[in-house]
Design an enzyme around this catalytic site. Structure first.
Site, PDB file in Angstrom:
ATOM      1  N   GLN A  55      14.059  -7.942  23.879  1.00  0.00           N
ATOM      2  CA  GLN A  55      14.183  -6.556  24.971  1.00  0.00           C
ATOM      3  C   GLN A  55      12.987  -6.732  25.757  1.00  0.00           C
ATOM      4  OE1 GLN A  55      15.409  -3.925  21.448  1.00  0.00           O
ATOM      5  NE2 GLN A  55      16.159  -2.868  23.246  1.00  0.00           N
ATOM      6  N   ASN A 202      16.365  -5.979  11.404  1.00  0.00           N
ATOM      7  CA  ASN A 202      16.464  -4.878  12.058  1.00  0.00           C
ATOM      8  C   ASN A 202      17.976  -4.310  11.861  1.00  0.00           C
ATOM      9  OD1 ASN A 202      15.377  -2.636  13.779  1.00  0.00           O
ATOM     10  ND2 ASN A 202      16.993  -3.455  15.042  1.00  0.00           N
ATOM     11  N   TYR A 345      17.356   8.448  15.650  1.00  0.00           N
ATOM     12  CA  TYR A 345      17.345   8.950  16.961  1.00  0.00           C
ATOM     13  C   TYR A 345      18.145  10.191  16.974  1.00  0.00           C
ATOM     14  CZ  TYR A 345      15.785   4.307  18.593  1.00  0.00           C
ATOM     15  OH  TYR A 345      14.999   3.188  18.954  1.00  0.00           O
ATOM     16  N   GLU A 426      11.559   3.386  14.116  1.00  0.00           N
ATOM     17  CA  GLU A 426      12.046   3.640  15.621  1.00  0.00           C
ATOM     18  C   GLU A 426      12.299   5.209  15.662  1.00  0.00           C
ATOM     19  OE1 GLU A 426      15.013   1.457  17.470  1.00  0.00           O
ATOM     20  OE2 GLU A 426      14.104  -0.396  16.371  1.00  0.00           O
ATOM     21  N   TRP A 473       9.733   4.502  19.756  1.00  0.00           N
ATOM     22  CA  TRP A 473      10.679   3.583  20.676  1.00  0.00           C
ATOM     23  C   TRP A 473      10.769   4.043  22.053  1.00  0.00           C
ATOM     24  CZ3 TRP A 473      12.361  -1.268  19.443  1.00  0.00           C
ATOM     25  CH2 TRP A 473      13.261  -2.057  20.672  1.00  0.00           C
ATOM     26  N   GLU A 480      17.962  -2.781  27.614  1.00  0.00           N
ATOM     27  CA  GLU A 480      18.456  -1.615  26.375  1.00  0.00           C
ATOM     28  C   GLU A 480      19.837  -2.328  26.010  1.00  0.00           C
ATOM     29  OE1 GLU A 480      17.502   0.461  24.127  1.00  0.00           O
ATOM     30  OE2 GLU A 480      19.805   0.542  23.553  1.00  0.00           O
ATOM     31  N   TRP A 481      20.117  -3.474  25.756  1.00  0.00           N
ATOM     32  CA  TRP A 481      21.298  -4.261  25.227  1.00  0.00           C
ATOM     33  C   TRP A 481      22.192  -3.978  26.081  1.00  0.00           C
ATOM     34  CZ3 TRP A 481      19.174  -7.521  22.203  1.00  0.00           C
ATOM     35  CH2 TRP A 481      18.156  -7.051  21.285  1.00  0.00           C
ATOM     36  N   PHE A 489      13.888   3.993  27.367  1.00  0.00           N
ATOM     37  CA  PHE A 489      13.048   4.756  26.248  1.00  0.00           C
ATOM     38  C   PHE A 489      11.432   4.817  26.434  1.00  0.00           C
ATOM     39  CE2 PHE A 489      17.010   3.831  24.450  1.00  0.00           C
ATOM     40  CZ  PHE A 489      17.415   4.853  23.455  1.00  0.00           C
TER      41      PHE A 489
HETATM   42  C1  BGC Z   1      17.442  -0.736  18.291  1.00  0.00           C
HETATM   43  C2  BGC Z   1      16.625  -0.961  19.151  1.00  0.00           C
HETATM   44  C3  BGC Z   1      17.395  -0.030  20.635  1.00  0.00           C
HETATM   45  C4  BGC Z   1      17.232   1.358  20.111  1.00  0.00           C
HETATM   46  C5  BGC Z   1      17.781   2.321  21.281  1.00  0.00           C
HETATM   47  C6  BGC Z   1      17.828   0.586  17.893  1.00  0.00           C
HETATM   48  O1  BGC Z   1      19.015   0.926  17.170  1.00  0.00           O
HETATM   49  O2  BGC Z   1      16.675  -1.055  17.005  1.00  0.00           O
HETATM   50  O3  BGC Z   1      16.657  -2.454  19.558  1.00  0.00           O
HETATM   51  O4  BGC Z   1      16.681  -0.508  21.781  1.00  0.00           O
HETATM   52  O5  BGC Z   1      18.029   1.383  19.023  1.00  0.00           O
HETATM   53  O6  BGC Z   1      19.246   1.970  21.409  1.00  0.00           O
END
Ligand code: BGC
Length: 528
Positions: A55, A202, A345, A426, A473, A480-481, A489
């Protein structure tokens, strides 16, 4: 006459008090106005920022790095918005010194980052160890330590050499276990004299869903009703991927404990994706569905590492589809984690699909059409109830602000796993401002989010959980994938052209939180 005036006065005062109490408790419930102090956390608590190799690093074909699964995936036209990829990302590979300075200026005492497998072992076990890769991470570790920042290393965070996919289907194969153990051993040997915190993998419990159930991460495997992919079986493959991940973790931990831990004095664990769930209604079926949601997502990964087998609910509903650990494997995986890493999150509603009909609402970005199947535990997970969201929506589809969820997930993990040490590896707020600028209003929401989630975490510590660290995070906006660069973020904004980093208000807030100054000061101080 006099008495009636006195009564009225009392009545008036009581009304005011009731109103004040209502306003105050609403703020607490919404969790958005809470203040939190660093002093509410134990001595030695790690406060850090978090990133992952693909990332932020860029330099995707430099210095002997091989192509990874994510390079290959992103280079397929149209999969990532605006053709995004980690080819350059934040160019952290060349700017790590500047980034470490940023961290030092924030006042963090820890940094969580991951190692690019393709940089260290471009061909895995078949090839050589790449000295340039080792040197890069040595430089990072040494520079962090010089600044008094503790390295917290994730060995594998979603990216691996593409060759594994081509040769043996990566995490679908037990061969990946041996590859991972080899990689981990190289990391312990090369960095373990200075790295005291290791996370093996992870979130295998999120990766399996994205990559093998919904097919929106490489290698894009899935089957109906979960999605349309050219290959895959969403009912089976996620189970194999998590199974191989658990065994890979436990084998690496065994090597660490047998050969390195005593000498190097470090600690090793695994990082789980840890959303929280709330029953959709207060009926018994939804309460049970909430427990199933937790079992099928969080305990799926963590029960084996602590108790040596999958949760009983999974065995009950999945039967022979769920892979089996043999006797030797059970011994190997049991107690194979020194700590639990939680990436938290958001929180969702859980609705029972065993006794009632579950169909996704069209407007529900989260719903996957397949909730009434065993692999999902017969639970519908959604952020909506009667047209209202569970919390304010963040800038990434499917993420909501529900601060109480932090206390609840930590309590759940603490109770279920007998007070094992926990790190929140995170926690972050997603905004979707356009690429060039940064939106201060959205960033103010980020500050509120972190304050409220930290206050919630502090409550779980007061409840008795042994929480030892919290990582934001992320340090800076990054790749972001599947959302590319459209979701952010970071505490630092990264200019897409110059790649210059600039602190957002939230970076100032975090620094002031860490140094015990007040938010009011930072608003005055901020120049951006
Ligand atoms: C992942 C991160 C990702 C974040 C926000 C997490 O699940 O480990 O790589 O950026 O979520 O989507």
């Amino acid at each position: 006459m006099k008495t009636s005036w006195t009564l009225k006065k009392y009545y008036f005062i009581i009304c005011i008090l009731l109103i004040l109490q209502h306003v105050y408790s609403n703020k607490i419930i919404n969790g958005l106005e809470e203040e939190v102090k660093k002093s509410e956390f134990p001595n030695g608590f790690l406060f850090g920022t978090s990133t992952s190799a693909y990332q932020v690093e860029g330099a995707y074909i430099e210095d002997g790095r091989s192509l990874s699964n994510w390079d290959t995936y992103c280079h397929i036209n149209g999969v990532i918005p605006n053709g995004g990829s980690g080819d350059i990302a934040d160019d952290h590979y060349h700017r790590y010194l500047e980034d470490i300075d940023l961290m030092a200026s924030l006042g963090v005492n820890a940094y969580r980052f991951s190692i690019s497998w393709s940089r260290i072992l471009p061909r895995g076990k078949l090839g050589h160890v790449n000295p340039a890769g080792i040197k890069f991470y040595n430089n990072i570790i040494d520079s962090l330590l010089l600044k008094g920042i503790i390295p917290f290393v994730t060995i594998h965070h979603y990216d691996y050499p593409q060759e594994f996919e081509d040769r043996f289907q990566a995490w679908l194969s037990p061969l990946m276990q041996e590859e991972f153990v080899h990689f981990a051993e190289i990391c312990f040997k090369s960095f373990g004299n200075r790295v005291k915190y290791w996370a093996t993998l992870n979130e295998p419990n999120l990766y399996m869903e994205m990559a093998y159930l919904k097919g929106v991460f490489p290698p894009s495997h899935c089957s109906p009703p979960f999605g349309k992919c050219s290959y895959g079986n969403s009912d089976i493959e996620p189970l194999l991927v998590v199974h191989n991940s658990i065994l890979a973790h436990a084998k690496a931990v065994k090597i660490y404990r047998d050969q390195f831990q005593e000498k190097q004095g470090g600690t090793i664990g695994m990082v789980a994706s840890a959303y929280m769930y709330k029953p959709m209604t207060d009926n018994e079926a939804d309460n049970k569905a909430t427990n199933r949601a937790l079992a099928f997502r969080v305990a799926w990964l963590l029960d084996p590492l602590v108790y040596g087998d999958y949760p009983i609910e999974m065995r009950h509903y999945l039967g022979t589809k769920l892979p089996i650990f043999n006797g030797e494997e059970k011994i190997l995986i049991k107690n194979s984690t020194d700590f639990i890493g939680l990436n938290h999150y958001t929180t969702y509603f859980a609705k029972d699909c065993l006794n009632s009909n579950c169909t996704c609402m069209e407007s529900d970005v989260l719903c996957t059409h397949g909730e009434n199947r065993a692999i999902r535990g017969y639970v519908l997970i959604t952020g909506q109830k009667d047209g209202a969201y569970i919390g304010d929506q963040m800038g990434m589809p499917g993420l909501y602000v529900v601060p109480q969820g932090m206390e609840d997930i930590v309590d759940y993990v603490n109770k279920r796993y007998n007070n094992l040490p926990i790190f929140v590896t995170e926690n972050g707020y997603a905004s979707n401002e356009n690429q060039e600028g940064y939106d201060m209003d959205q960033d103010r929401k980020r500050i509120k989010y972190h304050k409220a989630y930290l206050a919630s975490l502090a409550r779980s510590i007061r409840n008795g959980a042994d929480v030892r660290g919290y990582f934001v995070w992320s340090l800076m906006d990054n790749f972001e994938w599947r959302f590319g660069y459209t979701v952010k973020f970071g505490l630092y904004h990264v200019d897409p052209f110059s790649l210059n980093r600039s602190p957002k208000l939230s970076a100032h807030w975090f620094r002031d939180f860490l140094t015990n100054t007040t938010l009011n000061n930072i608003q005055a101080k901020s120049t951006i």
